[in-house]
Design a protein around this motif. Structure first.
Motif, PDB file in Angstrom:
ATOM      1  N   CYS A 153       0.826  -1.208   0.000  1.00 34.49           N
ATOM      2  CA  CYS A 153       0.000   0.000   0.000  1.00 34.49           C
ATOM      3  C   CYS A 153       0.858   1.255   0.000  1.00 34.49           C
ATOM      4  CB  CYS A 153      -0.981  -0.007   1.164  1.00 34.49           C
ATOM      5  SG  CYS A 153      -0.210  -0.127   2.790  1.00 34.49           S
ATOM      6  N   TYR A 154       2.086   1.136  -0.485  1.00 32.74           N
ATOM      7  CA  TYR A 154       2.994   2.271  -0.522  1.00 32.74           C
ATOM      8  C   TYR A 154       2.545   3.301  -1.571  1.00 32.74           C
ATOM      9  CZ  TYR A 154       5.141  -0.309  -4.431  1.00 32.74           C
ATOM     10  OH  TYR A 154       5.362  -0.992  -5.599  1.00 32.74           O
ATOM     11  N   SER A 155       3.075   4.502  -1.458  1.00 34.56           N
ATOM     12  CA  SER A 155       2.790   5.609  -2.384  1.00 34.56           C
ATOM     13  C   SER A 155       1.300   5.923  -2.478  1.00 34.56           C
ATOM     14  CB  SER A 155       3.372   5.322  -3.774  1.00 34.56           C
ATOM     15  OG  SER A 155       4.780   5.197  -3.698  1.00 34.56           O
ATOM     16  N   ASN A 156       0.723   6.150  -1.309  1.00 37.06           N
ATOM     17  CA  ASN A 156      -0.650   6.616  -1.187  1.00 37.06           C
ATOM     18  C   ASN A 156      -0.648   7.837  -0.280  1.00 37.06           C
ATOM     19  OD1 ASN A 156      -2.810   4.883  -2.566  1.00 37.06           O
ATOM     20  ND2 ASN A 156      -1.474   3.321  -1.694  1.00 37.06           N
ATOM     21  N   GLN A 157      -1.796   8.146   0.303  1.00 36.81           N
ATOM     22  CA  GLN A 157      -1.905   9.284   1.218  1.00 36.81           C
ATOM     23  C   GLN A 157      -2.448   8.833   2.573  1.00 36.81           C
ATOM     24  OE1 GLN A 157      -4.235  12.132  -1.027  1.00 36.81           O
ATOM     25  NE2 GLN A 157      -2.863  11.898  -2.766  1.00 36.81           N
ATOM     26  N   VAL A 163      -3.124  -3.016  11.271  1.00 29.63           N
ATOM     27  CA  VAL A 163      -2.986  -4.402  10.809  1.00 29.63           C
ATOM     28  C   VAL A 163      -3.043  -5.387  11.986  1.00 29.63           C
ATOM     29  CG1 VAL A 163      -1.749  -3.863   8.670  1.00 29.63           C
ATOM     30  CG2 VAL A 163      -0.465  -4.195  10.778  1.00 29.63           C
ATOM     31  N   THR A 164      -3.637  -4.968  13.093  1.00 30.86           N
ATOM     32  CA  THR A 164      -3.687  -5.834  14.278  1.00 30.86           C
ATOM     33  C   THR A 164      -4.507  -7.106  14.045  1.00 30.86           C
ATOM     34  OG1 THR A 164      -5.501  -4.490  15.159  1.00 30.86           O
ATOM     35  CG2 THR A 164      -3.287  -4.007  15.984  1.00 30.86           C
ATOM     36  N   ASN A 165      -5.485  -7.081  13.151  1.00 30.35           N
ATOM     37  CA  ASN A 165      -6.287  -8.272  12.846  1.00 30.35           C
ATOM     38  C   ASN A 165      -5.636  -9.174  11.811  1.00 30.35           C
ATOM     39  OD1 ASN A 165      -8.213  -7.338  14.583  1.00 30.35           O
ATOM     40  ND2 ASN A 165      -9.817  -7.063  13.058  1.00 30.35           N
ATOM     41  N   ASN A 166      -4.575  -8.705  11.183  1.00 27.71           N
ATOM     42  CA  ASN A 166      -3.949  -9.432  10.081  1.00 27.71           C
ATOM     43  C   ASN A 166      -2.779 -10.270  10.582  1.00 27.71           C
ATOM     44  OD1 ASN A 166      -4.646  -6.357   9.054  1.00 27.71           O
ATOM     45  ND2 ASN A 166      -5.526  -7.955   7.774  1.00 27.71           N
ATOM     46  N   ILE A 167      -3.122 -11.320  11.340  1.00 27.77           N
ATOM     47  CA  ILE A 167      -2.088 -12.119  12.004  1.00 27.77           C
ATOM     48  C   ILE A 167      -1.307 -13.018  11.045  1.00 27.77           C
ATOM     49  CG2 ILE A 167      -3.228 -12.062  14.241  1.00 27.77           C
ATOM     50  CD1 ILE A 167      -4.287 -14.896  13.610  1.00 27.77           C
ATOM     51  N   GLU A 168      -1.796 -13.166   9.791  1.00 28.11           N
ATOM     52  CA  GLU A 168      -1.093 -13.968   8.780  1.00 28.11           C
ATOM     53  C   GLU A 168      -0.113 -13.127   7.965  1.00 28.11           C
ATOM     54  OE1 GLU A 168      -1.548 -17.336   8.403  1.00 28.11           O
ATOM     55  OE2 GLU A 168      -2.920 -17.248  10.096  1.00 28.11           O
ATOM     56  N   LEU A 169      -0.093 -11.822   8.195  1.00 25.09           N
ATOM     57  CA  LEU A 169       0.685 -10.902   7.369  1.00 25.09           C
ATOM     58  C   LEU A 169       2.184 -11.232   7.389  1.00 25.09           C
ATOM     59  CD1 LEU A 169      -0.056  -8.467   5.600  1.00 25.09           C
ATOM     60  CD2 LEU A 169       0.538  -6.993   7.529  1.00 25.09           C
ATOM     61  N   LEU A 170       2.742 -11.440   6.201  1.00 25.19           N
ATOM     62  CA  LEU A 170       4.166 -11.740   6.040  1.00 25.19           C
ATOM     63  C   LEU A 170       4.924 -10.588   5.380  1.00 25.19           C
ATOM     64  CD1 LEU A 170       3.895 -15.410   4.710  1.00 25.19           C
ATOM     65  CD2 LEU A 170       4.484 -14.679   7.025  1.00 25.19           C
ATOM     66  N   ARG A 171       4.269  -9.922   4.422  1.00 27.51           N
ATOM     67  CA  ARG A 171       4.904  -8.847   3.665  1.00 27.51           C
ATOM     68  C   ARG A 171       4.045  -7.594   3.736  1.00 27.51           C
ATOM     69  NH1 ARG A 171       5.659 -13.478   1.313  1.00 27.51           N
ATOM     70  NH2 ARG A 171       3.699 -13.457   0.204  1.00 27.51           N
ATOM     71  N   LEU A 172       4.657  -6.501   4.222  1.00 26.37           N
ATOM     72  CA  LEU A 172       3.966  -5.220   4.305  1.00 26.37           C
ATOM     73  C   LEU A 172       4.875  -4.134   3.773  1.00 26.37           C
ATOM     74  CD1 LEU A 172       1.708  -3.301   5.249  1.00 26.37           C
ATOM     75  CD2 LEU A 172       2.733  -3.361   7.532  1.00 26.37           C
ATOM     76  N   PHE A 173       4.432  -3.463   2.725  1.00 22.02           N
ATOM     77  CA  PHE A 173       5.157  -2.339   2.152  1.00 22.02           C
ATOM     78  C   PHE A 173       4.233  -1.127   2.183  1.00 22.02           C
ATOM     79  CE2 PHE A 173       7.164  -6.077   0.423  1.00 22.02           C
ATOM     80  CZ  PHE A 173       8.509  -5.789   0.500  1.00 22.02           C
ATOM     81  N   CYS A 174       4.513  -0.180   3.081  1.00 23.71           N
ATOM     82  CA  CYS A 174       3.625   0.971   3.227  1.00 23.71           C
ATOM     83  C   CYS A 174       4.383   2.291   3.266  1.00 23.71           C
ATOM     84  CB  CYS A 174       2.729   0.817   4.451  1.00 23.71           C
ATOM     85  SG  CYS A 174       3.617   0.724   6.011  1.00 23.71           S
ATOM     86  N   TYR A 175       5.592   2.307   2.713  1.00 22.19           N
ATOM     87  CA  TYR A 175       6.383   3.525   2.675  1.00 22.19           C
ATOM     88  C   TYR A 175       5.744   4.576   1.751  1.00 22.19           C
ATOM     89  CZ  TYR A 175       8.219   1.372  -1.589  1.00 22.19           C
ATOM     90  OH  TYR A 175       8.339   0.782  -2.803  1.00 22.19           O
ATOM     91  N   ASN A 176       6.256   5.796   1.814  1.00 22.91           N
ATOM     92  CA  ASN A 176       5.791   6.906   0.988  1.00 22.91           C
ATOM     93  C   ASN A 176       4.305   7.173   1.175  1.00 22.91           C
ATOM     94  OD1 ASN A 176       6.145   9.036  -0.771  1.00 22.91           O
ATOM     95  ND2 ASN A 176       5.944   7.775  -2.626  1.00 22.91           N
ATOM     96  N   ASN A 177       3.895   7.323   2.418  1.00 25.88           N
ATOM     97  CA  ASN A 177       2.541   7.725   2.801  1.00 25.88           C
ATOM     98  C   ASN A 177       2.663   8.894   3.759  1.00 25.88           C
ATOM     99  OD1 ASN A 177       0.122   5.975   1.873  1.00 25.88           O
ATOM    100  ND2 ASN A 177       1.738   4.460   2.226  1.00 25.88           N
ATOM    101  N   GLN A 178       1.552   9.308   4.339  1.00 30.34           N
ATOM    102  CA  GLN A 178       1.548  10.412   5.291  1.00 30.34           C
ATOM    103  C   GLN A 178       1.702   9.898   6.727  1.00 30.34           C
ATOM    104  OE1 GLN A 178       1.558  13.362   3.705  1.00 30.34           O
ATOM    105  NE2 GLN A 178       1.252  12.193   1.829  1.00 30.34           N
TER     106      GLN A 178
END
Length: 178
Positions: A153-157, A163-178
Motif C-alpha cells: 500500500c505504498y505511495s498513497n496518502q 494491521v492488528t487483525n492481520n495475524i497472517e501478514l508476512l509482507r507489508l510495504f507501506c512507505y511513501n505515505n503520510q
C-alpha cells in the motif's frame, strides 16, 4: 411451437468487443453486443493491454473466477455481478473507485497504479494478496481481511494503517505515505 429468444449482452467499447471476437466469444463485425450464452460460462478472461475504456458487459460473465484488465483506460469497473471472482488484476488504469464487496471469494486483488481514494476489503475475508500501491488512498481498512499475507500500500496518502487483525501478514510495504 417453441420460440427462441437470443439474449445479447451490450458491449459498447469496440476494443472490448474486438477482444471477445479475438477469443472466439463473438463474431465480426463489431456491432456493440455479444450473445450472452457465449460468455456466461467463461471462467478466465484477460483483456489487459487492449486500449479498453469501458468494460460494460462484464456483468454477464457470471462464471468468471479470474479477470485481468490491467493497462487499459478504465475509469470505472463494476464486478458486483461477478460473485465467483477469486483473482482481479486491474492495475494501471484510471479507476477512481472499486467496489469488491460482493466478491467475497477474492484471494488476490491487484489494483495498483490507479486513482483510488478509498478501498473497502472488509467483506473479503479470504483475501491473501492485496496490491493497492500508487493510488490516492487516504484510508484503508484491512481489518476484515484476516487471511491477508501480502499488503503493498505504498505511495498513497494514508495517515494510519491498522494491521492488528492481520495475524497472517508476512509482507507489508507501506512507505511513501503520510
Amino acid at each position: 411451437t417453441l420460440v427462441g429468444f437470443s439474449q445479447t449482452t451490450l458491449i459498447p467499447d469496440p476494443n472490448f468487443e474486438q477482444a471477445l471476437i479475438d477469443f472466439g466469444y463473438d463474431t465480426a463485425p463489431i456491432n456493440g453486443s455479444v450473445p450472452t450464452a457465449n460468455i456466461s460460462n467463461v471462467t478466465i478472461l484477460n483483456v489487459s493491454d487492449r486500449n479498453i475504456s469501458d468494460l460494460t458487459g462484464i456483468e454477464d460473465f457470471t462464471a468468471l473466477t479470474g479477470l485481468g484488465c490491467s493497462n487499459n483506460q478504465l475509469t470505472s469497473l463494476d464486478v458486483s455481478n461477478n460473485s465467483d471472482l477469486t483473482s482481479l488484476f486491474c492495475s494501471n488504469n484510471q479507476l477512481t473507485s472499486l467496489d469488491v464487496s460482493n466478491n467475497t471469494g477474492l484471494f488476490i486483488l491487484n489494483c495498483d497504479d490507479n486513482q483510488l481514494t478509498s478501498l473497502d476489503v472488509s467483506n473479503n475475508t479470504g483475501l491473501t494478496d492485496l496490491y493497492c500501491d500508487d493510488n490516492q488512498l487516504t484510508s484503508l481498512d484491512v481489518s476484515g481481511a484476516t487471511a491477508l499475507r501480502t499488503l503493498y500500500c505504498y505511495s498513497n496518502q494514508l495517515t494510519s494503517l491498522d494491521v492488528t487483525n492481520n495475524i497472517e501478514l508476512l509482507r507489508l510495504f507501506c512507505y511513501n505515505n503520510q
